[in-house]
Design an enzyme around this catalytic site. Sequence first.
Site, PDB file in Angstrom:
ATOM      1  N   LYS A   1      20.851 -16.770 -24.354  1.00 54.92           N
ATOM      2  CA  LYS A   1      22.357 -16.875 -23.353  1.00 54.92           C
ATOM      3  C   LYS A   1      23.478 -16.912 -24.499  1.00 54.92           C
ATOM      4  CE  LYS A   1      21.173 -19.638 -20.553  1.00 54.92           C
ATOM      5  NZ  LYS A   1      20.008 -19.764 -20.901  1.00 54.92           N
TER       6      LYS A   1
ATOM      7  N   ARG B   1      23.415 -23.223 -12.722  1.00 62.34           N
ATOM      8  CA  ARG B   1      21.754 -23.492 -12.819  1.00 62.34           C
ATOM      9  C   ARG B   1      21.281 -23.463 -11.425  1.00 62.34           C
ATOM     10  NH1 ARG B   1      21.755 -24.315 -18.539  1.00 62.34           N
ATOM     11  NH2 ARG B   1      19.666 -25.092 -19.257  1.00 62.34           N
TER      12      ARG B   1
ATOM     13  N   ARG C   1      13.549 -22.309 -32.893  1.00 60.56           N
ATOM     14  CA  ARG C   1      14.405 -22.947 -32.348  1.00 60.56           C
ATOM     15  C   ARG C   1      13.967 -24.034 -33.030  1.00 60.56           C
ATOM     16  NH1 ARG C   1      18.297 -21.799 -27.698  1.00 60.56           N
ATOM     17  NH2 ARG C   1      17.613 -23.995 -26.977  1.00 60.56           N
TER      18      ARG C   1
ATOM     19  N   ARG D   1      16.558 -29.984 -31.731  1.00 55.24           N
ATOM     20  CA  ARG D   1      17.007 -30.311 -30.522  1.00 55.24           C
ATOM     21  C   ARG D   1      15.290 -31.240 -29.756  1.00 55.24           C
ATOM     22  NH1 ARG D   1      19.793 -25.837 -26.761  1.00 55.24           N
ATOM     23  NH2 ARG D   1      18.668 -27.010 -24.405  1.00 55.24           N
TER      24      ARG D   1
ATOM     25  N   ARG E   1      10.601 -27.286 -18.811  1.00 52.14           N
ATOM     26  CA  ARG E   1      12.463 -26.319 -18.349  1.00 52.14           C
ATOM     27  C   ARG E   1      12.361 -25.509 -17.832  1.00 52.14           C
ATOM     28  NH1 ARG E   1      14.800 -26.569 -24.854  1.00 52.14           N
ATOM     29  NH2 ARG E   1      16.157 -25.559 -23.836  1.00 52.14           N
TER      30      ARG E   1
HETATM   31  P1  AMP Z   1      20.813 -25.123 -22.296  1.00 51.87           P
HETATM   32  O1  AMP Z   1      21.381 -25.831 -23.627  1.00 51.87           O
HETATM   33  O2  AMP Z   1      21.533 -25.287 -21.374  1.00 51.87           O
HETATM   34  O3  AMP Z   1      19.485 -24.673 -22.937  1.00 51.87           O
HETATM   35  O4  AMP Z   1      20.835 -27.334 -21.778  1.00 51.87           O
HETATM   36  C1  AMP Z   1      20.403 -28.320 -22.136  1.00 51.87           C
HETATM   37  C2  AMP Z   1      19.553 -28.879 -21.191  1.00 51.87           C
HETATM   38  O5  AMP Z   1      21.312 -29.867 -20.743  1.00 51.87           O
HETATM   39  C3  AMP Z   1      18.938 -29.171 -19.812  1.00 51.87           C
HETATM   40  O6  AMP Z   1      17.472 -29.052 -20.075  1.00 51.87           O
HETATM   41  C4  AMP Z   1      20.076 -29.509 -18.633  1.00 51.87           C
HETATM   42  O7  AMP Z   1      19.084 -30.815 -19.696  1.00 51.87           O
HETATM   43  C5  AMP Z   1      20.938 -29.879 -19.512  1.00 51.87           C
HETATM   44  N1  AMP Z   1      22.226 -28.681 -18.622  1.00 51.87           N
HETATM   45  C6  AMP Z   1      22.790 -27.841 -18.928  1.00 51.87           C
HETATM   46  N2  AMP Z   1      22.910 -27.110 -17.919  1.00 51.87           N
HETATM   47  C7  AMP Z   1      23.211 -28.010 -17.097  1.00 51.87           C
HETATM   48  C8  AMP Z   1      23.285 -27.125 -15.502  1.00 51.87           C
HETATM   49  N3  AMP Z   1      24.668 -26.401 -15.210  1.00 51.87           N
HETATM   50  N4  AMP Z   1      22.611 -28.464 -14.695  1.00 51.87           N
HETATM   51  C9  AMP Z   1      21.660 -29.094 -15.063  1.00 51.87           C
HETATM   52  N5  AMP Z   1      22.123 -29.525 -16.788  1.00 51.87           N
HETATM   53  C10 AMP Z   1      22.209 -28.404 -17.141  1.00 51.87           C
END
Ligand code: AMP
Length: 193
Positions: free
Chosen positions: A14, A89, A128, A134, A146
Amino acid sequence: MLNLVLFGPPGAGKGTQAEFVKNKETLLHLSTGEILRREISNGTELGVEAKKWMDGGNLVPDEVVIGMIRNIIERNPDVKGFIFDGFPRTVAQAEALDIMLESMNIPISGVVSLEVGEQELTDRLLERGKVSGRVDDQDESIIANRIAVYTKNTMPLLDYYKNQEKHFGVNGTGSIEEIADRVAEAIQRIKNR
Ligand code: AMP
């Protein structure tokens, strides 16, 4: 106004694809994951709280992310449109987003959904993790969590957007350029509607 949601499981690409779209369409890219990681590195109160959820691969509470997105949308009334990445989400987040955007007369134009199989997602995230630093990309059980959280909380959004006739599925495997071409085609279909 073009408002897009780039949808997909963790590791679907994404962020990478949102960068291409942002540049091509001049949209404001809103990645909740990136915004939260910035809060963590700035050591803010929100970041300290969010880290507890993020490190285990769990979702940050809806009201926190909805509040963040609301602030940014309200502060940017003159943009050509938004590309949401990693948000919404949950169904509650999608409903809140619809209410926010509809009250401003700028509804979601379409949802581009990147489709990638589970084994490939895990392989990509572990790869990654070697460079991203991370915590949530480096441990197979956190990655599995996840993906489980995605399946339970986020996948229902597919039906939410299909019911609104806004869902556009895209094969998310192959080279970055091939996928970018498919995403661009989907966006063209969204624009032609
Ligand atoms: P991402 O970078 O999109 O993979 O997000 C990393 C982490 O951030 C996720 O595993 C969640 O813990 C948190 N996170 C990101 N976006 C959201 C969202 N829209 N709602 C809840 N938690 C989020």
